[in-house]
Design a protein around this motif. Structure first.
Motif, PDB file in Angstrom:
ATOM      1  N   ARG A 539       0.781  -1.348  -0.031  1.00 49.58           N
ATOM      2  CA  ARG A 539      -0.063   0.040  -0.103  1.00 49.58           C
ATOM      3  C   ARG A 539       0.878   1.343   0.009  1.00 49.58           C
ATOM      4  O   ARG A 539       0.305   2.270  -0.291  1.00 49.58           O
ATOM      5  CB  ARG A 539      -0.834  -0.135   1.077  1.00 49.58           C
ATOM      6  CG  ARG A 539      -1.879  -1.292   1.031  1.00 49.58           C
ATOM      7  CD  ARG A 539      -2.814  -1.141   2.497  1.00 49.58           C
ATOM      8  NE  ARG A 539      -3.708   0.132   2.519  1.00 49.58           N
ATOM      9  CZ  ARG A 539      -3.665   0.941   3.352  1.00 49.58           C
ATOM     10  NH1 ARG A 539      -2.448   0.866   4.392  1.00 49.58           N
ATOM     11  NH2 ARG A 539      -4.389   1.871   3.508  1.00 49.58           N
ATOM     12  N   TYR A 540       2.169   1.173   0.318  1.00 49.11           N
ATOM     13  CA  TYR A 540       2.902   2.200   0.302  1.00 49.11           C
ATOM     14  C   TYR A 540       4.303   2.175  -0.588  1.00 49.11           C
ATOM     15  O   TYR A 540       4.778   0.876  -0.707  1.00 49.11           O
ATOM     16  CB  TYR A 540       3.265   2.820   1.643  1.00 49.11           C
ATOM     17  CG  TYR A 540       2.207   2.793   2.690  1.00 49.11           C
ATOM     18  CD1 TYR A 540       1.727   4.101   2.811  1.00 49.11           C
ATOM     19  CD2 TYR A 540       1.743   1.648   3.393  1.00 49.11           C
ATOM     20  CE1 TYR A 540       0.383   4.033   3.578  1.00 49.11           C
ATOM     21  CE2 TYR A 540       0.632   1.831   4.265  1.00 49.11           C
ATOM     22  CZ  TYR A 540      -0.027   2.995   4.420  1.00 49.11           C
ATOM     23  OH  TYR A 540      -1.222   3.130   5.035  1.00 49.11           O
ATOM     24  N   GLY A 541       4.572   3.353  -1.129  1.00 48.14           N
ATOM     25  CA  GLY A 541       5.834   3.178  -2.035  1.00 48.14           C
ATOM     26  C   GLY A 541       7.233   3.059  -1.102  1.00 48.14           C
ATOM     27  O   GLY A 541       8.334   2.533  -1.369  1.00 48.14           O
ATOM     28  N   LYS A 542       7.243   3.757   0.053  1.00 48.72           N
ATOM     29  CA  LYS A 542       8.442   3.669   1.008  1.00 48.72           C
ATOM     30  C   LYS A 542       7.934   3.238   2.261  1.00 48.72           C
ATOM     31  O   LYS A 542       7.044   3.603   3.050  1.00 48.72           O
ATOM     32  CB  LYS A 542       9.040   4.971   1.209  1.00 48.72           C
ATOM     33  CG  LYS A 542       9.630   5.601  -0.302  1.00 48.72           C
ATOM     34  CD  LYS A 542      10.565   6.897   0.008  1.00 48.72           C
ATOM     35  CE  LYS A 542      11.272   7.432  -1.105  1.00 48.72           C
ATOM     36  NZ  LYS A 542      10.327   8.117  -2.014  1.00 48.72           N
ATOM     37  N   ILE A 543       8.820   2.364   2.940  1.00 48.13           N
ATOM     38  CA  ILE A 543       8.585   2.178   4.509  1.00 48.13           C
ATOM     39  C   ILE A 543       9.795   2.520   4.855  1.00 48.13           C
ATOM     40  O   ILE A 543      10.891   2.374   4.814  1.00 48.13           O
ATOM     41  CB  ILE A 543       8.637   0.322   4.719  1.00 48.13           C
ATOM     42  CG1 ILE A 543       7.550  -0.232   3.363  1.00 48.13           C
ATOM     43  CG2 ILE A 543       8.224  -0.183   6.084  1.00 48.13           C
ATOM     44  CD1 ILE A 543       6.238   0.155   3.836  1.00 48.13           C
ATOM     45  N   ILE A 544       9.470   3.458   5.958  1.00 43.92           N
ATOM     46  CA  ILE A 544      10.684   4.160   6.734  1.00 43.92           C
ATOM     47  C   ILE A 544      10.357   3.901   8.337  1.00 43.92           C
ATOM     48  O   ILE A 544       9.526   3.958   8.790  1.00 43.92           O
ATOM     49  CB  ILE A 544      10.223   5.733   6.491  1.00 43.92           C
ATOM     50  CG1 ILE A 544      10.261   6.069   5.004  1.00 43.92           C
ATOM     51  CG2 ILE A 544      11.450   6.587   7.386  1.00 43.92           C
ATOM     52  CD1 ILE A 544       9.897   7.322   4.765  1.00 43.92           C
ATOM     53  N   LEU A 545      11.572   3.273   8.668  1.00 46.08           N
ATOM     54  CA  LEU A 545      11.670   3.021  10.142  1.00 46.08           C
ATOM     55  C   LEU A 545      12.305   4.181  10.917  1.00 46.08           C
ATOM     56  O   LEU A 545      13.322   4.709  10.634  1.00 46.08           O
ATOM     57  CB  LEU A 545      12.610   1.794  10.281  1.00 46.08           C
ATOM     58  CG  LEU A 545      12.533   0.591   9.564  1.00 46.08           C
ATOM     59  CD1 LEU A 545      13.477  -0.479   9.794  1.00 46.08           C
ATOM     60  CD2 LEU A 545      11.043   0.388   9.462  1.00 46.08           C
ATOM     61  N   MET A 546      11.528   4.929  11.941  1.00 44.15           N
ATOM     62  CA  MET A 546      11.898   6.234  12.487  1.00 44.15           C
ATOM     63  C   MET A 546      11.902   5.680  13.840  1.00 44.15           C
ATOM     64  O   MET A 546      10.767   5.828  14.781  1.00 44.15           O
ATOM     65  CB  MET A 546      10.794   7.284  12.199  1.00 44.15           C
ATOM     66  CG  MET A 546      11.489   8.600  12.706  1.00 44.15           C
ATOM     67  SD  MET A 546      10.170   9.943  11.834  1.00 44.15           S
ATOM     68  CE  MET A 546       8.722   9.818  12.599  1.00 44.15           C
ATOM     69  N   ALA A 547      13.099   5.483  14.365  1.00 46.92           N
ATOM     70  CA  ALA A 547      13.368   5.372  15.918  1.00 46.92           C
ATOM     71  C   ALA A 547      14.146   6.307  16.354  1.00 46.92           C
ATOM     72  O   ALA A 547      14.873   7.115  15.651  1.00 46.92           O
ATOM     73  CB  ALA A 547      13.870   3.745  15.811  1.00 46.92           C
ATOM     74  N   ASP A 548      14.488   6.305  17.884  1.00 51.25           N
ATOM     75  CA  ASP A 548      15.545   7.181  18.426  1.00 51.25           C
ATOM     76  C   ASP A 548      16.605   6.980  17.877  1.00 51.25           C
ATOM     77  O   ASP A 548      17.134   5.945  17.675  1.00 51.25           O
ATOM     78  CB  ASP A 548      15.265   6.939  19.822  1.00 51.25           C
ATOM     79  CG  ASP A 548      13.757   7.500  20.453  1.00 51.25           C
ATOM     80  OD1 ASP A 548      12.962   7.924  19.819  1.00 51.25           O
ATOM     81  OD2 ASP A 548      13.649   6.934  21.761  1.00 51.25           O
ATOM     82  N   ALA A 549      17.540   7.850  18.177  1.00 48.23           N
ATOM     83  CA  ALA A 549      18.853   7.851  17.779  1.00 48.23           C
ATOM     84  C   ALA A 549      19.840   7.381  18.753  1.00 48.23           C
ATOM     85  O   ALA A 549      21.059   7.639  18.576  1.00 48.23           O
ATOM     86  CB  ALA A 549      19.266   9.315  17.056  1.00 48.23           C
ATOM     87  N   ASP A 550      19.323   6.580  19.650  1.00 45.19           N
ATOM     88  CA  ASP A 550      20.294   6.005  20.766  1.00 45.19           C
ATOM     89  C   ASP A 550      20.365   4.492  20.679  1.00 45.19           C
ATOM     90  O   ASP A 550      19.887   4.012  19.541  1.00 45.19           O
ATOM     91  CB  ASP A 550      19.416   6.280  22.083  1.00 45.19           C
ATOM     92  CG  ASP A 550      18.228   5.837  22.286  1.00 45.19           C
ATOM     93  OD1 ASP A 550      17.712   4.954  21.276  1.00 45.19           O
ATOM     94  OD2 ASP A 550      17.329   5.946  23.202  1.00 45.19           O
ATOM     95  N   ASP A 552      18.704   2.061  21.908  1.00 45.83           N
ATOM     96  CA  ASP A 552      17.467   1.119  22.181  1.00 45.83           C
ATOM     97  C   ASP A 552      16.729   1.456  20.639  1.00 45.83           C
ATOM     98  O   ASP A 552      16.327   0.631  20.199  1.00 45.83           O
ATOM     99  CB  ASP A 552      16.529   1.840  23.276  1.00 45.83           C
ATOM    100  CG  ASP A 552      16.922   1.331  24.556  1.00 45.83           C
ATOM    101  OD1 ASP A 552      17.639   0.203  24.793  1.00 45.83           O
ATOM    102  OD2 ASP A 552      16.485   1.936  25.590  1.00 45.83           O
ATOM    103  N   GLY A 553      16.929   2.621  20.043  1.00 51.29           N
ATOM    104  CA  GLY A 553      16.459   2.756  18.749  1.00 51.29           C
ATOM    105  C   GLY A 553      17.103   1.957  17.774  1.00 51.29           C
ATOM    106  O   GLY A 553      16.295   1.418  16.796  1.00 51.29           O
ATOM    107  N   ALA A 554      18.454   1.914  17.825  1.00 53.94           N
ATOM    108  CA  ALA A 554      19.265   1.021  16.862  1.00 53.94           C
ATOM    109  C   ALA A 554      18.808  -0.374  17.081  1.00 53.94           C
ATOM    110  O   ALA A 554      18.451  -1.159  16.203  1.00 53.94           O
ATOM    111  CB  ALA A 554      20.635   1.143  17.190  1.00 53.94           C
TER     112      ALA A 554
END
Length: 696
Positions: A539-550, A552-554
């Motif tokens: 349903r979407y052209g891009k899948i973007i993973l948006m997590a914290d830059a720490d 835990d985010g990694a």
């Protein structure tokens, strides 16, 4: 009073009176409704008649008086059965005044198997077998060797008489009584019955099937060890003759039936049980009196497991096959399942968390012959396909459970290895069944995910153009509120996840689909998962993973990438998966000059040091302390849009298959099932650790 219509009689009952009722006397009922007694009037019914006569001879063998039975299929369509048993009684039965031969051949429910002590166990129980065959024969001849004489009697469609020649077309004179046809050798006894099927009853195409006759005869020879059963087919020239004789009994029969290689030897389970039942018994005055009698039931079971998957279970009562089972078969299956469950638990072949095995697991690859023997069993119908005696279930179950448990618990070396092989076989069947069921449930769950409505927590976009649409998978509900204000709702959709999703590296497909976060991601992307994944349906052209830059985010990013790699790999291969790059620090410049940026963002500690050094070199001052973002939720909408979401200003990192495989390897190392590689990694990396970076 209203008069009756002209076209109807005044009395409606005048056309139906007692004179319209019919009473079928004697064997007339058999000829009128043959299907009730032999099942049908085709070849199957014809075969049933043959075995009614053979079974009478087999009953003599079971009683210990017969060692040989000859079955001759004549070229003229007749069948002859000869045995060396005691012979049908030829003396007169006092109540009817008929000889024994005429009585059993002309009277329904007459014979020596109604508790008179002639047969301890018998296949013929209703006293209708011989008389039914006689009623359905155009001619039947009986010869009995008994008392040094050969006694002869003939019948035409059940009526006694004399023929003046051979075959059913010879002239017939009705007459009762036996004829002495000659002298028999001293000590010689036996019975010979020859009969011609009545073509007024049987259809024209009805013929005896030689292969069926052989199979049934072989089965009988197995069940009565020592009996010689000889078949003659005179319809062929030269005549075909086959003698069947087995001394191994049902153990040999079980081995013969087995379709696969053996996992175990043939196990023989034998025992006896007693039960009481109330039956009507004829007293000396000829009255039926309810009497409680005690019965003894002998149980004999042979079974073995093989490497295959098919189940072959044959059950018999007094050597009569019960193809549809009955109480003895249900008792056998119940005891088998209960006993194996007990041993599987005691031997710890089944783990505590595993469910009990079922009947189907136990029967997989099993070949078994179950026989019971006792007086006057209760069958359902004359065809004797189902045993109905209730006590058989309990007695068979007790014998099987007791003796099978002894075999499976034996400490002898050979027995112990064999028992272990059986238990492993059954446990493997159970695990395969459970895995197959889980796979089916997973497919249903996947289909349900793919077709159900989208989750409520999705903040969808308005555009349906896949070249523009973007799905941001956002870490945490706190960041969702800011992201909603920062996004462009025309083409940017948001899906929040709570913390760290399931580690699909170690989880089963079933567990993954049960996990709410994983299921939501699969459902929102809308292209399925696994082999059913359809890239064009995304349903979407891009899948973007948006997590914290720490850290835990990694970690969360790594978990999400592992999920995508495992379940939606074509999405990654097509370059449609990205990682957002939120800043780690924000530097606020003091008194910025015209045209100078007030805020500077850095994404790593090294970049922060370089930036601060550059500002210091240029004499630019900044406010202390430098802001370090602990999470996306600390940014306001303007900052998040400017740094992470606005296509004109943001930086995205495209995830390639190489990156994904590397991430999966690292994740397998750090979070997988193998402990040793992880320990080695920690030990090897300990020397290079910067202790100053540890917050202790």
């Amino acid at each position: 009073m209203t008069a009756a219509p002209a076209d109807q009689p005044a009395d409606r009952t005048s056309g139906y009176t007692a004179r319209h009722l019919s009473v079928l006397e004697g064997l007339e009922a058999v000829r009128k409704r043959p299907g009730m007694y032999i099942g049908s009037t085709d070849g199957r019914g014809l075969m049933h008649c043959v075995w009614e006569i053979i079974d009478n001879a087999v009953d003599e063998a079971l009683a210990g008086f017969c060692t040989r039975i000859d079955v001759v299929v004549r070229a003229d369509g007749s069948v002859e059965v000869r045995d060396d048993g005691r012979g049908i009684p030829v003396d007169v039965e006092p109540r009817t005044g008929l000889t024994g031969v005429e009585l059993v051949m002309t009277k329904l429910h007459a014979g020596g198997k109604f508790g008179g002590g002639s047969y301890a166990a018998s296949g013929g129980l209703h006293g209708v077998g011989a008389s039914v065959v006689n009623a359905l024969s155009s001619r039947l001849d009986v010869e009995v060797d008994r008392g040094g004489k050969v006694h002869l009697m003939s019948f035409r469609r059940g009526d006694p008489g004399v023929y003046d020649g051979e075959g059913p077309t010879a002239a017939f004179t009705p007459r009762g009584g036996l004829t002495v046809a000659g002298r028999a050798k001293r000590g010689l006894t036996g019975t010979r019955v020859r009969w011609w099927p009545d073509r007024q009853v049987f259809i024209k195409e009805a013929e005896l099937d030689w292969e069926q006759l052989r199979a049934r005869a072989r089965q009988t020879a197995f069940l009565v060890p020592g009996l010689h059963l000889v078949l003659h087919d005179e319809r062929e020239q030269p005549a075909a003759v086959e003698e069947l004789h087995y001394s191994g009994g049902i153990a040999e029969f079980c081995e013969f039936l087995a379709p696969d290689a053996a996992v175990s030897d043939v196990l023989r389970l034998q025992g006896t049980g007693h039960f009481k039942e109330t039956v009507p018994v004829l007293d000396e005055q000829g009255h039926l009196t309810p009497t409680e009698v005690e019965r003894a039931m002998a149980v004999d079971v042979a079974l073995r497991w093989g490497t295959g998957y098919d189940t072959v279970v044959r059950s018999f009562v007094n050597i009569v096959a019960t193809p549809k089972g009955g109480t003895h078969a249900s008792g056998f299956e119940r005891a088998l399942t209960r006993t194996l469950n007990k041993r599987l638990r005691d031997a710890r072949v089944l783990r505590v968390a595993e469910p009990d095995v079922t009947k189907d697991d136990v029967l997989e690859g099993l070949t078994a012959v179950v026989t019971v023997s006792f007086p006057e069993p209760q069958f359902e119908g004359q065809t004797k396909e189902v045993l109905g005696t209730p006590a058989a279930s309990r007695i068979v179950a007790h014998v099987v459970e007791k003796h099978l448990l002894e075999v499976l618990s034996s400490t002898k070396r050979g027995d112990k290895a064999q028992a272990q092989a059986i238990l492993e076989k059954v446990a493997a069947a159970a695990r395969t069944r459970i895995a197959a069921r889980q796979h089916k449930e997973n497919q249903r769950r996947k289909n349900a995910l793919e077709t159900s409505s989208l989750p409520a927590k999705l903040a969808d976009c308005r555009s349906e153009d896949n070249d523009r649409t973007e799905l941001f998978i956002v870490e945490g509900d706190s960041a969702l509120g800011t992201a909603k204000l920062a996004r462009d709702s025309e083409f940017q959709a948001l899906l929040p996840i709570r913390g760290k999703i399931l580690n699909v590296q170690k989880a089963s497909v079933s567990d993954m689909l049960k996990n709410a976060e994983c299921a939501a991601i699969i459902q929102v992307i809308g292209a399925g998962s696994g082999r059913s994944f359809d890239l064009d349906a995304a349903r979407y052209g891009k899948i973007i993973l948006m997590a914290d830059a720490d850290v835990d985010g990694a970690h969360i990013r790594c978990l999400l990438l592992t999920l995508l790699y495992r379940t939606m790999r074509p999405l990654v291969e097509a370059g449609r998966v990205f990682a957002a790059m939120p800043p780690l620090h924000r530097i606020e410049v003091s008194n910025p000059k015209k045209g100078q940026e007030k805020y500077r963002y850095t994404y790593t500690d090294a970049e922060l040091r370089r930036t601060l050094a550059d500002l210091e070199k240029r004499g630019v001052r900044w406010k202390e302390p430098v802001q370090r973002y602990k999470g996306l939720g600390e940014m306001d909408a303007h900052q998040l849009a400017e740094t992470t979401m606005n296509p004109a200003q943001r930086t995205l990192r495209r995830v390639s298959i190489g990156d994904l495989e590397a991430a999966e390897q690292v994740f397998e190392l750090l979070m997988g099932n193998e402990v040793a590689p992880r320990r080695d990694f920690i030990v090897d990396g300990a020397a290079g650790l910067d202790r100053e970076r540890i917050d202790v």
